[in-house]
Structure formats: structure tokens, C-alpha cells
Design a protein around this motif. Structure first.
Motif, PDB file in Angstrom:
ATOM      1  N   MET A   1      29.300  17.699  -6.461  1.00  0.00           N
ATOM      2  CA  MET A   1      28.579  18.795  -7.080  1.00  0.00           C
ATOM      3  C   MET A   1      29.540  19.582  -7.957  1.00  0.00           C
ATOM      4  O   MET A   1      30.537  20.084  -7.469  1.00  0.00           O
ATOM      5  CB  MET A   1      28.004  19.729  -6.028  1.00  0.00           C
ATOM      6  N   SER A   2      29.225  19.683  -9.204  1.00  0.00           N
ATOM      7  CA  SER A   2      30.052  20.486 -10.089  1.00  0.00           C
ATOM      8  C   SER A   2      29.138  21.215 -11.068  1.00  0.00           C
ATOM      9  O   SER A   2      28.003  20.815 -11.303  1.00  0.00           O
ATOM     10  CB  SER A   2      31.057  19.619 -10.841  1.00  0.00           C
ATOM     11  N   ILE A   3      29.674  22.284 -11.598  1.00  0.00           N
ATOM     12  CA  ILE A   3      28.927  23.073 -12.577  1.00  0.00           C
ATOM     13  C   ILE A   3      29.784  23.263 -13.807  1.00  0.00           C
ATOM     14  O   ILE A   3      31.015  23.267 -13.731  1.00  0.00           O
ATOM     15  CB  ILE A   3      28.486  24.444 -12.004  1.00  0.00           C
ATOM     16  N   ASP A   4      29.119  23.431 -14.940  1.00  0.00           N
ATOM     17  CA  ASP A   4      29.857  23.699 -16.177  1.00  0.00           C
ATOM     18  C   ASP A   4      29.802  25.195 -16.459  1.00  0.00           C
ATOM     19  O   ASP A   4      29.281  25.986 -15.662  1.00  0.00           O
ATOM     20  CB  ASP A   4      29.315  22.849 -17.331  1.00  0.00           C
ATOM     21  N   ASP A   5      30.337  25.601 -17.596  1.00  0.00           N
ATOM     22  CA  ASP A   5      30.406  27.027 -17.927  1.00  0.00           C
ATOM     23  C   ASP A   5      29.020  27.652 -18.063  1.00  0.00           C
ATOM     24  O   ASP A   5      28.826  28.825 -17.706  1.00  0.00           O
ATOM     25  CB  ASP A   5      31.209  27.232 -19.212  1.00  0.00           C
ATOM     26  N   THR A   6      28.045  26.897 -18.561  1.00  0.00           N
ATOM     27  CA  THR A   6      26.689  27.446 -18.705  1.00  0.00           C
ATOM     28  C   THR A   6      26.061  27.670 -17.333  1.00  0.00           C
ATOM     29  O   THR A   6      25.468  28.727 -17.085  1.00  0.00           O
ATOM     30  CB  THR A   6      25.808  26.514 -19.564  1.00  0.00           C
ATOM     31  N   ASP A   7      26.191  26.695 -16.435  1.00  0.00           N
ATOM     32  CA  ASP A   7      25.672  26.874 -15.077  1.00  0.00           C
ATOM     33  C   ASP A   7      26.340  28.071 -14.406  1.00  0.00           C
ATOM     34  O   ASP A   7      25.686  28.892 -13.757  1.00  0.00           O
ATOM     35  CB  ASP A   7      25.922  25.627 -14.223  1.00  0.00           C
ATOM     36  N   ARG A   8      27.654  28.160 -14.573  1.00  0.00           N
ATOM     37  CA  ARG A   8      28.398  29.284 -13.980  1.00  0.00           C
ATOM     38  C   ARG A   8      27.872  30.617 -14.514  1.00  0.00           C
ATOM     39  O   ARG A   8      27.672  31.562 -13.746  1.00  0.00           O
ATOM     40  CB  ARG A   8      29.897  29.147 -14.261  1.00  0.00           C
ATOM     41  N   ALA A   9      27.620  30.703 -15.811  1.00  0.00           N
ATOM     42  CA  ALA A   9      27.102  31.945 -16.402  1.00  0.00           C
ATOM     43  C   ALA A   9      25.730  32.291 -15.832  1.00  0.00           C
ATOM     44  O   ALA A   9      25.438  33.458 -15.557  1.00  0.00           O
ATOM     45  CB  ALA A   9      27.041  31.812 -17.923  1.00  0.00           C
ATOM     46  N   ILE A  10      24.888  31.286 -15.649  1.00  0.00           N
ATOM     47  CA  ILE A  10      23.550  31.516 -15.081  1.00  0.00           C
ATOM     48  C   ILE A  10      23.669  32.033 -13.643  1.00  0.00           C
ATOM     49  O   ILE A  10      23.023  33.017 -13.272  1.00  0.00           O
ATOM     50  CB  ILE A  10      22.702  30.227 -15.141  1.00  0.00           C
ATOM     51  N   ILE A  11      24.515  31.385 -12.855  1.00  0.00           N
ATOM     52  CA  ILE A  11      24.696  31.817 -11.462  1.00  0.00           C
ATOM     53  C   ILE A  11      25.263  33.226 -11.404  1.00  0.00           C
ATOM     54  O   ILE A  11      24.776  34.080 -10.655  1.00  0.00           O
ATOM     55  CB  ILE A  11      25.595  30.823 -10.695  1.00  0.00           C
ATOM     56  N   GLU A  12      26.291  33.508 -12.202  1.00  0.00           N
ATOM     57  CA  GLU A  12      26.898  34.842 -12.191  1.00  0.00           C
ATOM     58  C   GLU A  12      25.891  35.911 -12.592  1.00  0.00           C
ATOM     59  O   GLU A  12      25.880  37.004 -12.033  1.00  0.00           O
ATOM     60  CB  GLU A  12      28.124  34.877 -13.097  1.00  0.00           C
ATOM     61  N   ALA A  13      25.027  35.588 -13.562  1.00  0.00           N
ATOM     62  CA  ALA A  13      24.043  36.567 -14.028  1.00  0.00           C
ATOM     63  C   ALA A  13      22.933  36.805 -13.013  1.00  0.00           C
ATOM     64  O   ALA A  13      22.221  37.808 -13.102  1.00  0.00           O
ATOM     65  CB  ALA A  13      23.444  36.106 -15.356  1.00  0.00           C
TER      66      ALA A  13
END
Length: 161
Positions: A1-13
Motif C-alpha cells: 500500500m502506497s500513496i502519492d502526493d495527491t493522495d497524501r494531500a487528500i488525506i491531510e485535508a
């Protein structure tokens, strides 16, 4: 399971929850400079890959006036568990309904359903309705009343670096 910068931004938001607006995904997309379809597709992909399990509301039932909350537990015949669990989970006053393994001999219960009400009498009335639905498949029951609300949080990311 890995996330990219866009996924990370969505999760953080969304770590504090989705925006409380009529179109939360559109609002989130605007905040992140994405389109709504991309946000929704990303959430689905994260669910499919196991990065997130689900997207769900986590209301504070006490603030909504539901101050009597009981986790009802039921010992239901295994062959009827799925069908009956589906019926119980569809009731409007049940927010969580799931199967759990028994821990015999002390804990015979295999069906759990969280019941909410404005009083313990109301919860007991709803519990009686569930008892009737379970019918002859029911072997034992109990209820565990909440005494306080626990902290509810969603997915949290560690800071990079």
C-alpha cells in the motif's frame, strides 16, 4: 500500500473530516485544485487498495440528543447470522452492526448492534423490536450501555521527515 502526493494531500485535508457542506467532495476538490471526479476516484482507489477502509460519518450522538446508547449483543444461530445481521443493520436506529467471534464459554455473543435513543426506555423498546426480528434464531442477549463518548478520529498521517 502506497500513496502519492495527491493522495497524501487528500488525506491531510480530510483528517478533521470532510467539509460540512452539501457537496463535500466538490469543496475538497476546489480546496486542493482538483476536480470532484478526481477526488472521488482517488478515494475509491485508496479504499480498493486498503489505504483507507471506509468513509463514514462519526456523529457525536450526545450532541444530537441521543444520550442513551447501548451496544446490544446477541447469540444468534450461525446459519441465520448473515440474513438477520443485514436486517438489524438496516434499522434506522442502529449505527453499527457486525459479526464478532464468540469467546466461549464466557462470551457467547456473535452479533453486535449499536442502538441509540434519547432515553434508556427508548433503547429498550428498540431492543425489544430487534428481539422480535431475531425470533427463534436468538439464543441469548445482553446490552452494554455507554457511559461516555470516546475520541473519534479518522486516518492520520505521520509528518514527513
Amino acid at each position: 500500500m502506497s500513496i502519492d502526493d495527491t493522495d497524501r494531500a487528500i488525506i491531510e485535508a480530510t483528517q478533521a473530516g470532510l467539509p460540512l457542506v452539501p457537496a463535500p467532495y466538490a469543496a475538497l476538490a476546489e480546496q486542493l485544485g482538483l476536480d470532484e471526479a478526481t477526488v472521488m476516484t482517488r478515494f475509491e482507489a485508496m479504499k480498493d487498495s486498503g489505504v483507507i477502509r471506509r468513509i463514514a460519518a462519526a456523529p457525536n450522538h450526545y450532541k444530537l440528543g441521543m444520550t442513551a446508547n447501548g451496544m446490544s449483543v446477541w447469540d444468534v444461530e450461525d446459519e441465520h447470522l448473515t440474513a438477520l445481521g443485514t436486517k438489524i443493520g438496516a434499522l434506522p436506529y442502529v449505527t453499527h452492526c457486525y459479526e464478532r467471534p464468540r469467546a466461549l464459554p464466557a462470551w457467547p455473543y456473535n452479533l453486535f448492534a449499536m442502538i441509540h435513543g434519547s432515553s434508556s426506555d427508548e433503547v429498550e423498546e428498540k431492543r425489544a423490536e430487534i428481539t422480535a426480528i431475531l425470533g427463534d434464531a436468538l439464543r441469548a442477549k445482553d446490552i452494554l450501555y455507554s457511559t461516555r463518548i470516546l475520541k473519534k478520529t479518522g486516518l492520520r498521517l505521520r509528518k514527513r521527515g
